[in-house]
Design a protein around this motif. Structure first.
Motif, short mmCIF file in Angstrom:
data_model
loop_
_atom_site.label_atom_id
_atom_site.label_comp_id
_atom_site.label_asym_id
_atom_site.label_seq_id
_atom_site.Cartn_x
_atom_site.Cartn_y
_atom_site.Cartn_z
N SER A 102 0.91 -1.13 0.06
CA SER A 102 0.13 0.00 -0.01
C SER A 102 0.83 1.32 0.10
O SER A 102 1.90 1.50 0.78
CB SER A 102 -1.00 -0.03 1.30
OG SER A 102 -1.74 1.15 1.22
N PRO A 104 -3.23 3.17 -2.67
CA PRO A 104 -3.35 2.65 -1.42
C PRO A 104 -4.10 1.21 -1.01
O PRO A 104 -4.72 0.67 -2.01
CB PRO A 104 -4.04 3.74 -0.65
CG PRO A 104 -4.76 4.50 -1.73
CD PRO A 104 -4.01 4.46 -2.86
N LYS A 105 -4.35 1.10 0.07
CA LYS A 105 -4.71 -0.45 0.45
C LYS A 105 -5.96 -0.67 -0.06
O LYS A 105 -6.31 -2.08 -0.55
CB LYS A 105 -4.80 -0.77 2.07
CG LYS A 105 -5.71 0.13 2.76
CD LYS A 105 -5.52 -0.38 4.21
CE LYS A 105 -6.95 0.31 4.93
NZ LYS A 105 -6.82 -0.10 6.34
N GLN A 120 -5.72 -2.57 -3.42
CA GLN A 120 -5.01 -3.73 -3.40
C GLN A 120 -5.76 -4.94 -3.23
O GLN A 120 -6.60 -4.92 -2.19
CB GLN A 120 -3.87 -3.38 -2.38
CG GLN A 120 -2.97 -2.17 -2.79
CD GLN A 120 -1.99 -2.11 -4.20
OE1 GLN A 120 -1.95 -3.32 -4.58
NE2 GLN A 120 -1.71 -1.10 -4.54
N ASP A 150 -10.31 -6.30 -4.62
CA ASP A 150 -9.74 -5.22 -3.61
C ASP A 150 -10.83 -4.76 -2.56
O ASP A 150 -12.10 -5.15 -2.80
CB ASP A 150 -8.94 -4.11 -4.32
CG ASP A 150 -9.86 -3.32 -5.15
OD1 ASP A 150 -10.97 -3.00 -4.63
OD2 ASP A 150 -9.47 -3.07 -6.28
N ASP A 191 -11.84 0.93 2.89
CA ASP A 191 -10.84 0.12 3.15
C ASP A 191 -11.32 -0.85 4.06
O ASP A 191 -10.23 -1.24 4.83
CB ASP A 191 -9.58 0.99 3.31
CG ASP A 191 -9.55 1.81 4.38
OD1 ASP A 191 -10.82 2.22 4.93
OD2 ASP A 191 -8.56 2.56 4.63
#
Length: 353
Positions: A20, A25-26, A29, A36, A112
């Motif tokens: 990330s 960013p995460k 991902q 994701d 996220d």
């Protein structure tokens, strides 16, 4: 009235470096689950009988990722509010609230987070709807699985309806003994930063408590421009807004604030140790991702991205992650300190050739 999902996608996930990064960013991902986490968040609100098209709030650098995930998810009716700069969650939510009918119900969700029981979450949203339509601001309290010290907590007060309680107080990230005492007492929930509220009620509270934020966001949206599905608030007006989280700016001082407890199998996937806890493990307690060889190794998170081979022998309780030219090795119980690496690298960039 359908509910407008507001998906906040401004985080950078520094504790999951090197996978990330600020550029990717995460939430964009493939860390755990199907696709994701941004796509997983979209999947919770695809039912158009229940939800209106979503509003996504993100920065300019992440628009390309958001658009790719929307296309991959078959979501063609979303709008994207492009923040001129990061100003934390209260201004971001204000932009979204100003972009729709003032009487609309908005469901604010970070992009996220992981949920394994979406049906439980949707039932909680249904439970919150009646008090919210009557003017309450609702937050969702996650049933705590352990005395976590990295989350804030919500203390529930008296019941105002079935499954709905007044918020007695917010508790900042507690020490271990305080977290244990709250779990023993009961009625305390993790604060996941997920909210259901009428747009006008949120804006009224923002004006009452944080008039500088309210004014700046109203001016930014009044002078905004649209480019297809992209909404660009006026940069100069928005930059005048103070940077504040919704918890500090609004929720801690809000009137008619309620909490709906829920256990949706939630995690904010806050670092590599959290991913280790969530992922499937081999007979030695290792998580292996990619081309990994582990001999006499126990309790490790081992991830090799980019086609490289990772081999470990005789190690335990480590996080080892490779990506491109970057290799991370850190004890699992110090995984939160990855953020310090990111800060060091930002302050000490490599010399240019």
């Amino acid at each position: 009235m359908t509910i407008v999902p507001v998906i906040l996608s401004g985080g950078t996930g520094t504790r999951l470096w090197p996978v990330s990064t600020s550029e990717a960013p995460k939430q964009f991902q493939p860390l755990i689950g199907d696709g994701d986490m941004f796509r997983q968040t979209l999947a919770r609100v695809v039912d158009r009988t229940r939800f209106a098209p979503p509003l996504v709030v993100c920065g300019p650098a992440h628009v390309v990722h958001v658009e790719a995930d929307l296309a991959a998810s078959g979501v063609a009716d979303a709008a994207i509010i492009v923040e001129p700069a990061a100003r934390n969650t209260a201004p971001a939510i204000a932009l979204a609230a100003l972009a729709r009918d003032p009487a609309a119900l908005i469901l604010v969700m970070p992009a996220d987070h992981l949920m394994t029981d979406v049906a439980a979450f949707l039932r909680a949203v249904d439970t919150a709807r009646a008090p919210v339509e009557a003017g309450a601001l609702a937050t969702f309290g996650i049933a705590p699985a352990h005395p976590e010290t990295g989350y804030g907590y919500i203390a529930a007060g008296e019941a105002v309806a079935t499954g709905v309680h007044r918020v007695r107080r917010f508790v900042e990230k507690p020490a271990r003994d305080k977290a244990e005492a709250m779990l023993a007492e009961g009625g305390h929930y993790w604060n996941a930063g997920i909210f259901l509220m009428r747009a006008d009620r949120f804006l009224d509270e923002l004006e009452r408590q944080q008039p500088a934020i309210a004014r700046a966001c109203a001016a930014a949206m009044a002078a905004s421009r649209s480019d297809g599905h992209l909404i660009h608030p006026d940069p100069q007006a928005f930059l005048a807004s103070p940077s504040q989280s919704i918890d500090y700016a609004v929720m801690e001082g809000a009137e008619q604030l309620v909490v709906v407890p829920v256990d949706p199998g939630w995690s904010d996937v806050g670092g590599w140790a959290a991913l280790y806890d969530l992922a499937d493990k081999d007979e030695d307690g290792n998580v292996r991702m990619g081309h990994v060889v582990a001999l006499d190794a126990h309790g490790n998170y081992l991830r090799a991205d980019g086609g490289k081979r990772l081999a470990v022998v005789g190690v335990s309780d480590l996080i080892v992650v490779t990506l491109g030219d970057d290799v991370l090795i850190i004890p699992k119980d110090r995984a939160q300190e990855v953020k310090a690496i990111v800060e060091y690298l930002a302050a000490n960039p490599p010399p240019t050739a």
